[in-house]
Scaffold this motif. Structure first.
Motif, PDB file in Angstrom:
ATOM      1  N   PRO A  12     -65.388 -32.129  29.516  1.00  0.00           N
ATOM      2  CA  PRO A  12     -65.568 -32.404  28.085  1.00  0.00           C
ATOM      3  C   PRO A  12     -65.325 -31.151  27.250  1.00  0.00           C
ATOM      4  O   PRO A  12     -65.917 -30.103  27.507  1.00  0.00           O
ATOM      5  CB  PRO A  12     -67.027 -32.879  27.989  1.00  0.00           C
ATOM      6  N   THR A  13     -64.448 -31.254  26.240  1.00  0.00           N
ATOM      7  CA  THR A  13     -64.037 -30.100  25.456  1.00  0.00           C
ATOM      8  C   THR A  13     -64.153 -30.389  23.964  1.00  0.00           C
ATOM      9  O   THR A  13     -64.719 -31.412  23.564  1.00  0.00           O
ATOM     10  CB  THR A  13     -62.592 -29.696  25.799  1.00  0.00           C
ATOM     11  N   ILE A  14     -63.579 -29.488  23.152  1.00  0.00           N
ATOM     12  CA  ILE A  14     -63.654 -29.627  21.701  1.00  0.00           C
ATOM     13  C   ILE A  14     -62.270 -29.444  21.085  1.00  0.00           C
ATOM     14  O   ILE A  14     -61.344 -28.954  21.730  1.00  0.00           O
ATOM     15  CB  ILE A  14     -64.626 -28.608  21.082  1.00  0.00           C
ATOM     16  N   ALA A  15     -62.157 -29.817  19.807  1.00  0.00           N
ATOM     17  CA  ALA A  15     -60.921 -29.629  19.044  1.00  0.00           C
ATOM     18  C   ALA A  15     -61.278 -29.188  17.636  1.00  0.00           C
ATOM     19  O   ALA A  15     -62.329 -29.552  17.094  1.00  0.00           O
ATOM     20  CB  ALA A  15     -60.101 -30.921  18.998  1.00  0.00           C
ATOM     21  N   LYS A 125     -65.051 -38.452  18.461  1.00  0.00           N
ATOM     22  CA  LYS A 125     -64.433 -37.916  19.666  1.00  0.00           C
ATOM     23  C   LYS A 125     -63.218 -38.759  20.017  1.00  0.00           C
ATOM     24  O   LYS A 125     -63.097 -39.917  19.593  1.00  0.00           O
ATOM     25  CB  LYS A 125     -65.417 -37.898  20.838  1.00  0.00           C
ATOM     26  N   VAL A 126     -62.319 -38.157  20.785  1.00  0.00           N
ATOM     27  CA  VAL A 126     -61.156 -38.883  21.278  1.00  0.00           C
ATOM     28  C   VAL A 126     -61.105 -38.717  22.789  1.00  0.00           C
ATOM     29  O   VAL A 126     -61.799 -37.881  23.371  1.00  0.00           O
ATOM     30  CB  VAL A 126     -59.841 -38.354  20.653  1.00  0.00           C
ATOM     31  N   SER A 127     -60.280 -39.527  23.423  1.00  0.00           N
ATOM     32  CA  SER A 127     -60.104 -39.451  24.871  1.00  0.00           C
ATOM     33  C   SER A 127     -58.758 -38.829  25.195  1.00  0.00           C
ATOM     34  O   SER A 127     -57.728 -39.232  24.659  1.00  0.00           O
ATOM     35  CB  SER A 127     -60.190 -40.848  25.495  1.00  0.00           C
ATOM     36  N   ASP A 138     -55.099 -40.548  37.688  1.00  0.00           N
ATOM     37  CA  ASP A 138     -55.307 -40.011  36.349  1.00  0.00           C
ATOM     38  C   ASP A 138     -56.799 -39.969  36.063  1.00  0.00           C
ATOM     39  O   ASP A 138     -57.606 -40.584  36.769  1.00  0.00           O
ATOM     40  CB  ASP A 138     -54.558 -40.834  35.294  1.00  0.00           C
ATOM     41  N   GLN A 139     -57.138 -39.245  35.028  1.00  0.00           N
ATOM     42  CA  GLN A 139     -58.543 -39.084  34.663  1.00  0.00           C
ATOM     43  C   GLN A 139     -58.663 -38.971  33.155  1.00  0.00           C
ATOM     44  O   GLN A 139     -57.879 -38.277  32.499  1.00  0.00           O
ATOM     45  CB  GLN A 139     -59.122 -37.820  35.320  1.00  0.00           C
ATOM     46  N   VAL A 140     -59.652 -39.649  32.601  1.00  0.00           N
ATOM     47  CA  VAL A 140     -59.910 -39.604  31.164  1.00  0.00           C
ATOM     48  C   VAL A 140     -61.106 -38.703  30.905  1.00  0.00           C
ATOM     49  O   VAL A 140     -62.099 -38.732  31.635  1.00  0.00           O
ATOM     50  CB  VAL A 140     -60.181 -41.014  30.614  1.00  0.00           C
ATOM     51  N   GLY A 141     -60.995 -37.871  29.859  1.00  0.00           N
ATOM     52  CA  GLY A 141     -62.092 -36.991  29.484  1.00  0.00           C
ATOM     53  C   GLY A 141     -62.289 -36.983  27.981  1.00  0.00           C
ATOM     54  O   GLY A 141     -61.353 -37.215  27.215  1.00  0.00           O
ATOM     55  N   GLY A 142     -63.522 -36.712  27.551  1.00  0.00           N
ATOM     56  CA  GLY A 142     -63.831 -36.701  26.133  1.00  0.00           C
ATOM     57  C   GLY A 142     -63.516 -35.370  25.480  1.00  0.00           C
ATOM     58  O   GLY A 142     -63.684 -34.305  26.079  1.00  0.00           O
ATOM     59  N   CYS A 143     -63.056 -35.438  24.224  1.00  0.00           N
ATOM     60  CA  CYS A 143     -62.795 -34.255  23.422  1.00  0.00           C
ATOM     61  C   CYS A 143     -63.452 -34.483  22.065  1.00  0.00           C
ATOM     62  O   CYS A 143     -63.124 -35.450  21.365  1.00  0.00           O
ATOM     63  CB  CYS A 143     -61.301 -34.004  23.274  1.00  0.00           C
ATOM     64  N   TYR A 144     -64.365 -33.595  21.678  1.00  0.00           N
ATOM     65  CA  TYR A 144     -65.150 -33.770  20.463  1.00  0.00           C
ATOM     66  C   TYR A 144     -64.456 -33.084  19.292  1.00  0.00           C
ATOM     67  O   TYR A 144     -64.088 -31.908  19.380  1.00  0.00           O
ATOM     68  CB  TYR A 144     -66.561 -33.218  20.674  1.00  0.00           C
ATOM     69  N   LEU A 145     -64.269 -33.830  18.195  1.00  0.00           N
ATOM     70  CA  LEU A 145     -63.607 -33.306  17.008  1.00  0.00           C
ATOM     71  C   LEU A 145     -64.645 -32.612  16.133  1.00  0.00           C
ATOM     72  O   LEU A 145     -65.525 -33.261  15.560  1.00  0.00           O
ATOM     73  CB  LEU A 145     -62.937 -34.440  16.238  1.00  0.00           C
ATOM     74  N   ILE A 146     -64.561 -31.291  16.060  1.00  0.00           N
ATOM     75  CA  ILE A 146     -65.567 -30.508  15.353  1.00  0.00           C
ATOM     76  C   ILE A 146     -65.081 -30.223  13.929  1.00  0.00           C
ATOM     77  O   ILE A 146     -64.076 -29.531  13.753  1.00  0.00           O
ATOM     78  CB  ILE A 146     -65.850 -29.174  16.079  1.00  0.00           C
ATOM     79  N   PRO A 147     -65.761 -30.745  12.915  1.00  0.00           N
ATOM     80  CA  PRO A 147     -65.334 -30.493  11.534  1.00  0.00           C
ATOM     81  C   PRO A 147     -65.433 -29.019  11.170  1.00  0.00           C
ATOM     82  O   PRO A 147     -66.147 -28.243  11.816  1.00  0.00           O
ATOM     83  CB  PRO A 147     -66.324 -31.332  10.697  1.00  0.00           C
ATOM     84  N   ASP A 148     -64.726 -28.651  10.104  1.00  0.00           N
ATOM     85  CA  ASP A 148     -64.727 -27.261   9.654  1.00  0.00           C
ATOM     86  C   ASP A 148     -66.121 -26.807   9.247  1.00  0.00           C
ATOM     87  O   ASP A 148     -66.495 -25.650   9.464  1.00  0.00           O
ATOM     88  CB  ASP A 148     -63.753 -27.108   8.481  1.00  0.00           C
ATOM     89  N   GLN A 149     -66.898 -27.695   8.659  1.00  0.00           N
ATOM     90  CA  GLN A 149     -68.251 -27.361   8.240  1.00  0.00           C
ATOM     91  C   GLN A 149     -69.252 -28.271   8.942  1.00  0.00           C
ATOM     92  O   GLN A 149     -68.946 -29.394   9.306  1.00  0.00           O
ATOM     93  CB  GLN A 149     -68.391 -27.500   6.726  1.00  0.00           C
ATOM     94  N   GLY A 150     -70.456 -27.751   9.123  1.00  0.00           N
ATOM     95  CA  GLY A 150     -71.493 -28.506   9.803  1.00  0.00           C
ATOM     96  C   GLY A 150     -72.392 -27.567  10.583  1.00  0.00           C
ATOM     97  O   GLY A 150     -72.352 -26.345  10.415  1.00  0.00           O
TER      98      GLY A 150
END
Length: 351
Positions: A12-15, A125-127, A138-150
């Protein structure tokens, strides 16, 4: 996902979003390996871990032992081509390294029609999908969309949200390889009270990536808010690995500082414990990033009192209103965190 003995894991990662283009840059990190068979497992993991854990060689594997030790004796797949995709488009190829890991970044164009999911607390989040064509897995993993502020909550795992007893090596090994993982009382509920759509969670541990499935299962089973996981790369070479497996101060510092550089407009709430270097690391970070460091919460597992010379030195030139040494989660919930969150809300309102 696995096929035969072959395994592919996507962590699991971030963007983060590029302001100019509106595209997102997503971290990709995964692991490709061949699982150990029974014979290989018994001749390797058993020979190291059983002695360290004082398990009789004639005794069957204790509960959890195979599950948690197995990752240390797999055959890592190096120079394997992995294709990474979002929504089965925008394929990007990357090769695995000697340790079987692969890391890259992929640009995502996300529109209102793009496949999207949300966490239980409303964060987006997206996959991502990792594909290994040579063995059709194949493998699906989560990627969390981190807003600029928060607000970003970054938390250590061992002795902060999970009971590990890092200060006692025998107990640490037993809690890591032989016993059920136990949450620190009140921490799952506290983190869920903190959860909100514009907030993100990031879990750091000196635990090696070989145990990522066990760590992820712990977080899920005890209902901690979803978030990225940052563990430690580690190679099993000889019996001395047991003496080196857990200290990883540089890893923790790097993860936190990278987050602050990457998201300069976000505020950060840092959780850790006093057993090792967290006070010193977090104190230094608070001095380097005073505007971004909202607060520091450290669970006291050491003999040092909250007003000790050690803590006063660690937090030199850091406002005493920004940090707390606690033993009871109720104190955090009733006083410190409401003040921190009130400060955070005031900052938002003033902007």
């Amino acid at each position: 996902m696995s096929a035969g003995g072959e395994n592919l894991v996507l962590f699991p990662t971030i963007a983060h979003q590029h302001k100019a283009s509106g595209t997102w840059s997503a971290d990709v990190h995964g692991w490709c390996f061949d699982g150990a068979d029974d014979f290989h497992f018994q001749r390797t993991a058993a020979s190291f871990l059983r002695r360290a854990l004082k398990i009789d060689r004639n005794q069957p594997d204790p509960p959890f032992f195979r599950e948690r030790a197995g990752g240390f004796v797999v055959e890592n797949r190096k120079k394997v081509v992995i294709e990474v995709a979002y929504d089965r488009t925008n394929l990007l190829a990357v090769k695995t390294k000697r340790n079987g890991h692969f890391q890259t970044k992929i640009n995502l164009t996300i529109s209102d029609d793009s496949p999207m999911a949300t966490t239980t607390f409303g964060a987006k989040k997206v996959s991502l999908t990792a594909i290994r064509k040579d063995c059709q897995i194949d493998q699906v993993g989560g990627c969390y969309l981190i807003p600029d502020q928060g607000l970003s909550i970054i938390s250590d795992i061992d002795d902060t949200i999970k009971f590990s007893n890092v200060g006692n090596r025998e107990e640490l090994l037993a809690n890591t390889f032989l016993r059920p993982f136990r949450p620190i009382e009140g921490m799952p509920e506290l983190f869920n009270h903190l959860a909100a759509p514009e907030r993100s969670f990031h879990y750091i541990s000196a635990t090696p990536w070989q145990m990522v499935r066990s760590v992820s299962q712990f977080l899920s089973e005890h209902n901690f808010p979803e978030g990225s996981v940052h563990l430690r790369k580690f190679a099993l070479k000889d019996v001395t690995f047991l003496k080196k497996i857990f200290p990883a101060y540089k890893k923790k510092r790097k993860v936190v500082e990278d987050m602050m550089f990457r998201f300069p407009n976000r505020r950060f709430l840092l959780f850790g414990d006093t057993g090792e270097k967290d006070p010193e690391i977090y104190g230094d970070i608070a001095r380097r990033f005073p505007d971004q460091t909202l607060g520091i919460c450290l669970r006291n597992v050491s003999p040092d009192l909250p007003g000790s010379i050690r803590f006063r030195k660690a937090f030199t030139n850091v406002s005493p209103r920004k940090w707390i040494i606690f033993e009871d989660v109720l104190r955090l919930e009733s006083q410190f965190l409401p003040e921190m969150l009130g400060t955070y809300q005031n900052q938002i309102d003033n902007n």
